[in-house]
Enzyme design. Structure first.
Site, PDB file in Angstrom:
ATOM      1  N   LYS A 103       0.982  -1.123  -0.022  1.00 56.52           N
ATOM      2  CA  LYS A 103       0.222   0.124   0.045  1.00 56.52           C
ATOM      3  C   LYS A 103       1.094   1.147  -0.197  1.00 56.52           C
ATOM      4  O   LYS A 103       1.585   1.356   0.956  1.00 56.52           O
ATOM      5  CB  LYS A 103      -0.730   0.006   1.203  1.00 56.52           C
ATOM      6  CG  LYS A 103      -2.074   0.722   1.192  1.00 56.52           C
ATOM      7  CD  LYS A 103      -2.124   2.317   0.812  1.00 56.52           C
ATOM      8  CE  LYS A 103      -1.926   2.962   2.196  1.00 56.52           C
ATOM      9  NZ  LYS A 103      -1.661   4.415   2.100  1.00 56.52           N
TER      10      LYS A 103
ATOM     11  N   GLU B  54       8.865   0.482  11.575  1.00 59.89           N
ATOM     12  CA  GLU B  54      10.033   1.171  11.614  1.00 59.89           C
ATOM     13  C   GLU B  54       9.346   2.851  11.599  1.00 59.89           C
ATOM     14  O   GLU B  54       8.698   3.097  10.497  1.00 59.89           O
ATOM     15  CB  GLU B  54      10.815   1.208  10.370  1.00 59.89           C
ATOM     16  CG  GLU B  54      12.306   1.481  10.307  1.00 59.89           C
ATOM     17  CD  GLU B  54      12.296   3.055   9.963  1.00 59.89           C
ATOM     18  OE1 GLU B  54      12.067   3.809  10.951  1.00 59.89           O
ATOM     19  OE2 GLU B  54      12.643   3.422   8.864  1.00 59.89           O
TER      20      GLU B  54
ATOM     21  N   CYS C 230      13.452   9.537   9.055  1.00 57.97           N
ATOM     22  CA  CYS C 230      13.358   9.387  10.377  1.00 57.97           C
ATOM     23  C   CYS C 230      14.478   9.386  11.128  1.00 57.97           C
ATOM     24  O   CYS C 230      14.654   9.464  12.508  1.00 57.97           O
ATOM     25  CB  CYS C 230      12.543   7.991  10.553  1.00 57.97           C
ATOM     26  SG  CYS C 230      13.182   6.764   9.244  1.00 57.97           S
TER      27      CYS C 230
ATOM     28  N   GLU D 262       9.306  14.890  17.175  1.00 57.62           N
ATOM     29  CA  GLU D 262       9.719  14.687  15.866  1.00 57.62           C
ATOM     30  C   GLU D 262       8.995  15.742  14.920  1.00 57.62           C
ATOM     31  O   GLU D 262       7.984  15.597  15.088  1.00 57.62           O
ATOM     32  CB  GLU D 262       9.301  13.094  15.241  1.00 57.62           C
ATOM     33  CG  GLU D 262      10.063  13.194  13.867  1.00 57.62           C
ATOM     34  CD  GLU D 262       9.723  11.706  13.172  1.00 57.62           C
ATOM     35  OE1 GLU D 262       8.801  11.142  13.416  1.00 57.62           O
ATOM     36  OE2 GLU D 262      10.716  11.052  12.902  1.00 57.62           O
TER      37      GLU D 262
HETATM   38  P1  ADP Z   1       2.736  10.599   7.794  1.00 51.04           P
HETATM   39  O1  ADP Z   1       2.080  11.144   8.974  1.00 51.04           O
HETATM   40  O2  ADP Z   1       4.076  10.599   7.364  1.00 51.04           O
HETATM   41  O3  ADP Z   1       1.964  10.539   6.533  1.00 51.04           O
HETATM   42  P2  ADP Z   1       1.548   7.861   8.269  1.00 51.04           P
HETATM   43  O4  ADP Z   1       1.882   7.130   9.257  1.00 51.04           O
HETATM   44  O5  ADP Z   1       0.370   8.862   8.232  1.00 51.04           O
HETATM   45  O6  ADP Z   1       2.827   8.834   8.107  1.00 51.04           O
HETATM   46  O7  ADP Z   1       1.710   7.088   6.887  1.00 51.04           O
HETATM   47  C1  ADP Z   1       2.448   6.156   6.356  1.00 51.04           C
HETATM   48  C2  ADP Z   1       1.619   5.039   5.651  1.00 51.04           C
HETATM   49  O8  ADP Z   1       0.721   4.333   6.565  1.00 51.04           O
HETATM   50  C3  ADP Z   1       1.102   5.560   4.431  1.00 51.04           C
HETATM   51  O9  ADP Z   1       0.962   4.588   3.513  1.00 51.04           O
HETATM   52  C4  ADP Z   1      -0.407   5.774   4.974  1.00 51.04           C
HETATM   53  O10 ADP Z   1      -1.381   5.912   4.229  1.00 51.04           O
HETATM   54  C5  ADP Z   1      -0.710   4.659   5.906  1.00 51.04           C
HETATM   55  N1  ADP Z   1      -1.835   4.679   7.029  1.00 51.04           N
HETATM   56  C6  ADP Z   1      -2.226   5.711   7.740  1.00 51.04           C
HETATM   57  N2  ADP Z   1      -3.065   5.363   8.645  1.00 51.04           N
HETATM   58  C7  ADP Z   1      -3.349   4.106   8.386  1.00 51.04           C
HETATM   59  C8  ADP Z   1      -4.114   3.121   9.075  1.00 51.04           C
HETATM   60  N3  ADP Z   1      -4.891   3.462   9.880  1.00 51.04           N
HETATM   61  N4  ADP Z   1      -4.015   1.725   8.855  1.00 51.04           N
HETATM   62  C9  ADP Z   1      -3.213   1.531   7.959  1.00 51.04           C
HETATM   63  N5  ADP Z   1      -2.129   2.437   7.198  1.00 51.04           N
HETATM   64  C10 ADP Z   1      -2.378   3.551   7.611  1.00 51.04           C
END
Ligand code: ADP
Ligand code: MG
Length: 497
Positions: free
Chosen positions: A189, A263, A298, A399
């Site tokens: 994804k 990570e 990170c 962060e």
């Molecule tokens: P950032 O804040 O840098 O966008 P995220 O953790 O939100 O970091 O995003 C990292 C990845 O996790 C992206 O691919 C995002 O779509 C996905 N993501 C965000 N929320 C969820 C969730 N509830 N379940 C699974 N994947 C998620």
């Protein structure tokens, strides 16, 4: 004027070719709902292309394709699998330039200092892991002459990989290459900010590997990522992203009792002792904060503790050095620093700069915003070196994920170690000193998964990478990562009496 290395390569055209598509079972297909979302260039705000809006129905289709393909793949000899992964690496190397331009277009990362480097690491990760097929071996324990025991690393099945936008191709490669060599199938994804370069990578891999073995979905976290984690046929989740999302994923994985590799974030300290080589330490700080990527890393050295005698000259030299960096068009060879990835991240970074000022810190702004009219609305933040912040500043504890670092003065080594370790994070740390005893002591006491002395490098193939505390769990990039995270060890006993 923009100077392009390969003028014929048009990243816009490439993105348009992939517009609105997921890759499922070896085919580019639109989302089941037909829905899409916009991806805009953070440098010009132009529409790059629409991306497929993946949801649970697309996840179900991708996981089913992966499950079916995995059976045959697991029967393919491990070294054969590895050879095909190496072929992918060679092919990706040939497409390095277009991949670099595509990722630069969608993320705003400068082509010369960041995007092309990432494209090289991507191919290298496939070449490295492709050579490790024969390492999928087990043990035999001599209990008695008439009892044969074997342990055998077995694939897990279908791996769900959820990736972020900051180094999407590299982080994807360090997940899917070991997963595939180990005999698994994968559903990836992508991050909503950067869906195209990774989709292009999959399209290239598709020329070599069996269809269905890896599948790529674009979409938002709750609509597309969450159903992937919850899907009953996904045997493991590997995730890189924020701490908050990591916790959500871990909870769902706990319900399902499946393993995770997480990570997450970091607040990586850098300690500079009075006896350090000043020029080297300054160069290490500038690259360590990852200003070239607008600090969106990170492992960014976002807390710098400098001992009293070097403090003033360190800051002056660091400012000079960052002033010399050019902010501009991510696709221009002359550019050192590109943009922040999205409006949301831009606002977040600006709010931290405001917080630092309100806490009484001095914001030393460096370099210059690009002057060209095309980039006047681009998401550029001038690099900031903060000084004079209180020890409990939110800029020291949280962060930021932007081009902002905090430099603090210390006199006592013990106090610097204590400050460095006073964090919820534990991803990376560095110490700069010419004293061997200090260096050795710090490597033992800094609480981080990755500690370096007098250098500030990133991930290297076969060097385990991963954090402790809230920076996550599990290692990536190494043989250990492939064996521990993408296989389970089956114990087999043959009674020969
Ligand atoms: P950032 O804040 O840098 O966008 P995220 O953790 O939100 O970091 O995003 C990292 C990845 O996790 C992206 O691919 C995002 O779509 C996905 N993501 C965000 N929320 C969820 C969730 N509830 N379940 C699974 N994947 C998620
Ligand atoms: Mg996000």
């Amino acid at each position: 004027m923009s100077e392009r290395l390969i003028p014929n390569c048009d990243p816009f055209a490439l993105a348009k070719e992939l517009a609105g598509m997921n890759l499922i079972n070896g085919r580019l297909v639109p989302a089941a709902s037909g829905k899409t979302f916009e991806v805009r260039s953070p440098a010009t705000r132009q529409l790059v292309a629409e991306a497929a809006y993946g949801e649970a129905a697309d996840v179900a289709e991708a996981v089913a394709a992966a499950k079916a393909a995995q059976r045959g793949w697991a029967k393919t000899p491990a070294r054969e699998r590895g050879k095909l992964i190496q072929e992918c690496g060679q092919l990706l190397n040939q497409h390095k330039e277009e991949l670099a331009q595509l990722v630069a277009l969608e993320t705003g990362k400068a082509i010369r200092t960041e995007s092309r480097v990432e494209a090289g690491v991507l191919a290298d990760a496939f070449l490295y892991y492709g050579g490790l097929g024969s390492e999928l071996k087990g043990d035999s324990v001599p209990f008695s002459p008439d009892m044969m025991t074997i342990t055998q690393p077995m694939p897990i099945g279908v791996i769900g990989a959820i990736i972020p936008w900051n180094v999407p191709m590299m982080l994807m490669a360090y997940k899917i290459a070991p997963a595939l060599v180990a005999g698994n199938a994968v559903v990836v994804k992508s991050a909503e900010e950067a869906p195209f370069a990774v989709l292009r990578v999959c399209q290239i891999m598709n020329q070599v590997l069996p269809h269905g073995l890896f599948n790529m979905l674009s979409g938002y976290g709750p609509e597309c990522g969450a159903p992937l984690v919850a899907h009953q046929d996904v045997g493991k989740i590997t995730f890189t992203g924020s701490v908050d999302t990591g916790k959500i994923i871990y909870k769902t994985a706990a319900e399902r009792l499946i393993p995770v590799t997480l990570e997450l974030g970091g607040k990586s300290p850098m300690i500079v002792m009075n006896d350090a080589d000043l020029d080297r330490a300054v160069a290490g700080a500038v690259s360590g904060v990852r200003f070239t990527r607008q600090g969106q890393s990170c492992t960014a050295a976002s807390r710098i503790y400098v001992q009293d005698q070097l403090y003033d000259s360190f800051i002056a030299k660091m400012k000079d050095s960052v002033d010399a960096m050019v902010m501009g068009d991510p696709l221009d060879e002359a550019t050192d620093i590109g943009t922040i990835v999205s409006q949301q991240q831009y606002d977040r970074v600006q709010s931290y700069i405001d917080i630092g000022k309100s806490e009484g810190g001095t914001a030393i702004e460096c370099s210059q915003l690009p002057s060209q009219a095309d980039f006047k609305d681009g998401l550029y933040v001038r690099p900031v070196i903060f000084t004079g912040l209180p020890e409990d500043s939110r800029l020291i504890t949280e962060e930021i994920f932007g081009p902002v670092t905090v430099v603090q003065k210390f006199s006592d080594y013990e106090a610097a170690i204590a400050a460095a370790n006073d964090s919820i994070y534990g991803l990376a740390a560095t110490i700069w000193t010419t004293n061997l005893k200090t260096a050795m002591d710090a490597t033992q006491r800094l609480e981080a998964g990755f500690v370096q002395v007098n250098q500030n490098l990133v991930v290297l193939p076969n060097l385990s990478y991963g954090g402790i505390k809230q920076s996550g769990m599990g290692k990536e990039a190494s043989l250990e990562a492939m064996l521990n995270h993408y296989t389970h060890k089956k114990t087999i006993i043959i009674n020969m009496t």
